[in-house]
Design a protein around this motif. Sequence first.
Motif, PDB file in Angstrom:
ATOM      1  N   GLU A 260       0.374  56.938   0.621  1.00  0.00           N
ATOM      2  CA  GLU A 260      -0.696  57.338  -0.291  1.00  0.00           C
ATOM      3  C   GLU A 260      -0.971  56.264  -1.341  1.00  0.00           C
ATOM      4  O   GLU A 260      -1.859  56.420  -2.175  1.00  0.00           O
ATOM      5  N   MET A 261      -0.216  55.192  -1.329  1.00  0.00           N
ATOM      6  CA  MET A 261      -0.393  54.117  -2.304  1.00  0.00           C
ATOM      7  C   MET A 261      -1.632  53.298  -1.952  1.00  0.00           C
ATOM      8  O   MET A 261      -1.865  52.945  -0.797  1.00  0.00           O
ATOM      9  N   ALA A 262      -2.430  52.988  -2.969  1.00  0.00           N
ATOM     10  CA  ALA A 262      -3.652  52.199  -2.757  1.00  0.00           C
ATOM     11  C   ALA A 262      -3.306  50.784  -2.311  1.00  0.00           C
ATOM     12  O   ALA A 262      -2.234  50.254  -2.626  1.00  0.00           O
ATOM     13  N   LEU A 263      -4.221  50.144  -1.587  1.00  0.00           N
ATOM     14  CA  LEU A 263      -3.977  48.814  -1.034  1.00  0.00           C
ATOM     15  C   LEU A 263      -3.620  47.764  -2.093  1.00  0.00           C
ATOM     16  O   LEU A 263      -2.714  46.952  -1.865  1.00  0.00           O
ATOM     17  N   PRO A 264      -4.286  47.736  -3.268  1.00  0.00           N
ATOM     18  CA  PRO A 264      -3.886  46.749  -4.284  1.00  0.00           C
ATOM     19  C   PRO A 264      -2.438  46.922  -4.735  1.00  0.00           C
ATOM     20  O   PRO A 264      -1.723  45.939  -4.951  1.00  0.00           O
ATOM     21  N   ARG A 303      -0.577  54.078  12.932  1.00  0.00           N
ATOM     22  CA  ARG A 303      -2.002  54.411  12.958  1.00  0.00           C
ATOM     23  C   ARG A 303      -2.664  54.061  11.633  1.00  0.00           C
ATOM     24  O   ARG A 303      -3.798  53.566  11.603  1.00  0.00           O
ATOM     25  N   ALA A 304      -1.953  54.311  10.524  1.00  0.00           N
ATOM     26  CA  ALA A 304      -2.492  53.946   9.213  1.00  0.00           C
ATOM     27  C   ALA A 304      -2.708  52.446   9.111  1.00  0.00           C
ATOM     28  O   ALA A 304      -3.686  51.976   8.511  1.00  0.00           O
ATOM     29  N   VAL A 305      -1.811  51.681   9.740  1.00  0.00           N
ATOM     30  CA  VAL A 305      -1.971  50.227   9.757  1.00  0.00           C
ATOM     31  C   VAL A 305      -3.204  49.840  10.567  1.00  0.00           C
ATOM     32  O   VAL A 305      -4.029  49.020  10.140  1.00  0.00           O
ATOM     33  N   SER A 306      -3.339  50.431  11.754  1.00  0.00           N
ATOM     34  CA  SER A 306      -4.481  50.097  12.611  1.00  0.00           C
ATOM     35  C   SER A 306      -5.806  50.531  12.000  1.00  0.00           C
ATOM     36  O   SER A 306      -6.840  49.909  12.244  1.00  0.00           O
ATOM     37  N   GLY A 308      -6.435  50.342   8.885  1.00  0.00           N
ATOM     38  CA  GLY A 308      -6.675  49.542   7.700  1.00  0.00           C
ATOM     39  C   GLY A 308      -6.311  50.217   6.398  1.00  0.00           C
ATOM     40  O   GLY A 308      -6.678  49.741   5.312  1.00  0.00           O
ATOM     41  N   LYS A 309      -5.537  51.319   6.459  1.00  0.00           N
ATOM     42  CA  LYS A 309      -5.171  52.044   5.258  1.00  0.00           C
ATOM     43  C   LYS A 309      -3.792  51.648   4.727  1.00  0.00           C
ATOM     44  O   LYS A 309      -3.407  52.069   3.634  1.00  0.00           O
ATOM     45  N   ASN A 312      -0.150  45.732   7.096  1.00  0.00           N
ATOM     46  CA  ASN A 312       0.727  45.451   8.216  1.00  0.00           C
ATOM     47  C   ASN A 312       2.010  44.765   7.758  1.00  0.00           C
ATOM     48  O   ASN A 312       3.109  45.111   8.206  1.00  0.00           O
ATOM     49  N   ASP A 313       1.887  43.782   6.838  1.00  0.00           N
ATOM     50  CA  ASP A 313       3.070  43.045   6.379  1.00  0.00           C
ATOM     51  C   ASP A 313       4.008  43.943   5.572  1.00  0.00           C
ATOM     52  O   ASP A 313       5.229  43.816   5.657  1.00  0.00           O
ATOM     53  N   LEU A 314       3.451  44.889   4.804  1.00  0.00           N
ATOM     54  CA  LEU A 314       4.297  45.820   4.054  1.00  0.00           C
ATOM     55  C   LEU A 314       5.016  46.776   4.996  1.00  0.00           C
ATOM     56  O   LEU A 314       6.192  47.109   4.776  1.00  0.00           O
ATOM     57  N   TYR A 315       4.322  47.203   6.045  1.00  0.00           N
ATOM     58  CA  TYR A 315       4.934  48.092   7.036  1.00  0.00           C
ATOM     59  C   TYR A 315       6.188  47.448   7.629  1.00  0.00           C
ATOM     60  O   TYR A 315       7.248  48.084   7.718  1.00  0.00           O
ATOM     61  N   TYR A 316       6.103  46.178   7.991  1.00  0.00           N
ATOM     62  CA  TYR A 316       7.260  45.505   8.584  1.00  0.00           C
ATOM     63  C   TYR A 316       8.364  45.277   7.554  1.00  0.00           C
ATOM     64  O   TYR A 316       9.550  45.263   7.902  1.00  0.00           O
TER      65      TYR A 316
END
Length: 472
Positions: A260-264, A303-306, A308-309, A312-316
């Motif tokens: 739920e954290m915003a992208l910035p 799915r959230a990564v794909s 664009g929400k 990708n680098d934070l997910y890893y």
Amino acid sequence: MSTGNRNASAGRLLVAAGQADVRLTLKEKFEAWGHEVTLVPDLQLLGELLQRNDFDLSAIVHDPESMNGIEFMEELPDDGSRNKIIIIAENGTIEDAVRAMQLGARDFLANPWNSDKINCSIRQHLGSRKGGSANALPRSRPGALKSASSSRDQYTIISCSQVMKKMLAQARSVAPSRATVLIQGESGTGKELMARFIHNCSDRADKPFVAMNCAALPENLLESELFGHEKGAFSGALNRKPGKFELADGGTLLLDEVTEMALPLQAKLLRVLQEREVDRVGGTRPVKVDVRIIATTNRDLPRAVSDGKFRNDLYYRLNVIPFVLPALRERPEDIPVLAEHFLQFFVQEYGKNGTKFAKGVIEELENRQWPGNIREIRNLIERGVLLAEDGEITLKDLLGDNDLAGGHGGPQDPSVKLPPDVFKLSELERETIKRALTKTGGNRTHASKLLGISVRTLRNKIAEYRQIGLVL
């Protein structure tokens, strides 16, 4: 022996085992971890020592032949002493584990068990005294039993599922590291409990555990809460305020609902993970932090990564040590254990001693789908305890009038009809079972009554269909 083991909070322990060499081995290990140990050769003496209430925790090496810890617990009075016992099973079964937890044991460690498992269990239950360890409360103090149960209910994982046992063993093994952990699972599956379990089994157990719900605040406030702010950084910032990262320094920070954290903010979090330093809002220089990050989510992160929400680098970065908690419907053997656990907790919480489940209630609970998982069963048992009359919790107390016929999280469609061109008995049987399950909303007990067969037979039939790839 690693020096990390010495960080566990010291306690006064009783160690009961039938074999002298086992007692001495455990004594050596426990004393190396900083505990004061008294050895007990038989259960009669253990019972006498427990009555003195001078000890924080008792470890019983359970062997059905030489030292039956389960039978010993059954004979103990329900005065809180059971809550101070860890069963270490030389020869134990799943039934033993279930019975021990029903009786109120603090933990049940089955073979293969080792020093790390035992040490982790002791840490979890003696734990940090600053965190309100249940065992730190004297039994004679008013409200102690309630406080002990509250602490245990809040921070202990109750399970006899092989899937969960394997997952907890993995959690224990990775706990001493500083690797980032990502815990995924449906709402109510116990993600925060798993996070606390990992923290309590780590060498950070006596350091802060700080939780932050990333969905609870808007972006601008969440940034200040996480990273802190300087005086005058924005309107209303009258003083410098340390953020959650600084408050968790040396310990563990739980980022709940991290998706739920915003992208910035995700970009700033990524920098903290990489550099291990935070920039306060309005600050001019970074602040070094030593924090172990555990993130949780109930969403599909890939799915959230794909979509664009989510970065990708934070997910890893977060997905170094992943855990996916199973839904309660995927470990039905835990349902009766959890039901009994929450029953004992709320009976003590509300002073309704002697309250029990009416005949057939546990079987009905086992047949439900539990879309709300452990949180749902907890709330349902609390309701049942409050509404129960004459000391028995009925299905009506638990479910209410409107939910007795269904409530399994699946749609009810009594209009299902058998195909007119089906003549094979196997297909007619399958369609009939499917119709009965649909009509009862997935309730196997009610469906079996409609079909005129036992619940066991219905379960076997469903299992057969699943083996050939059919899901009713």
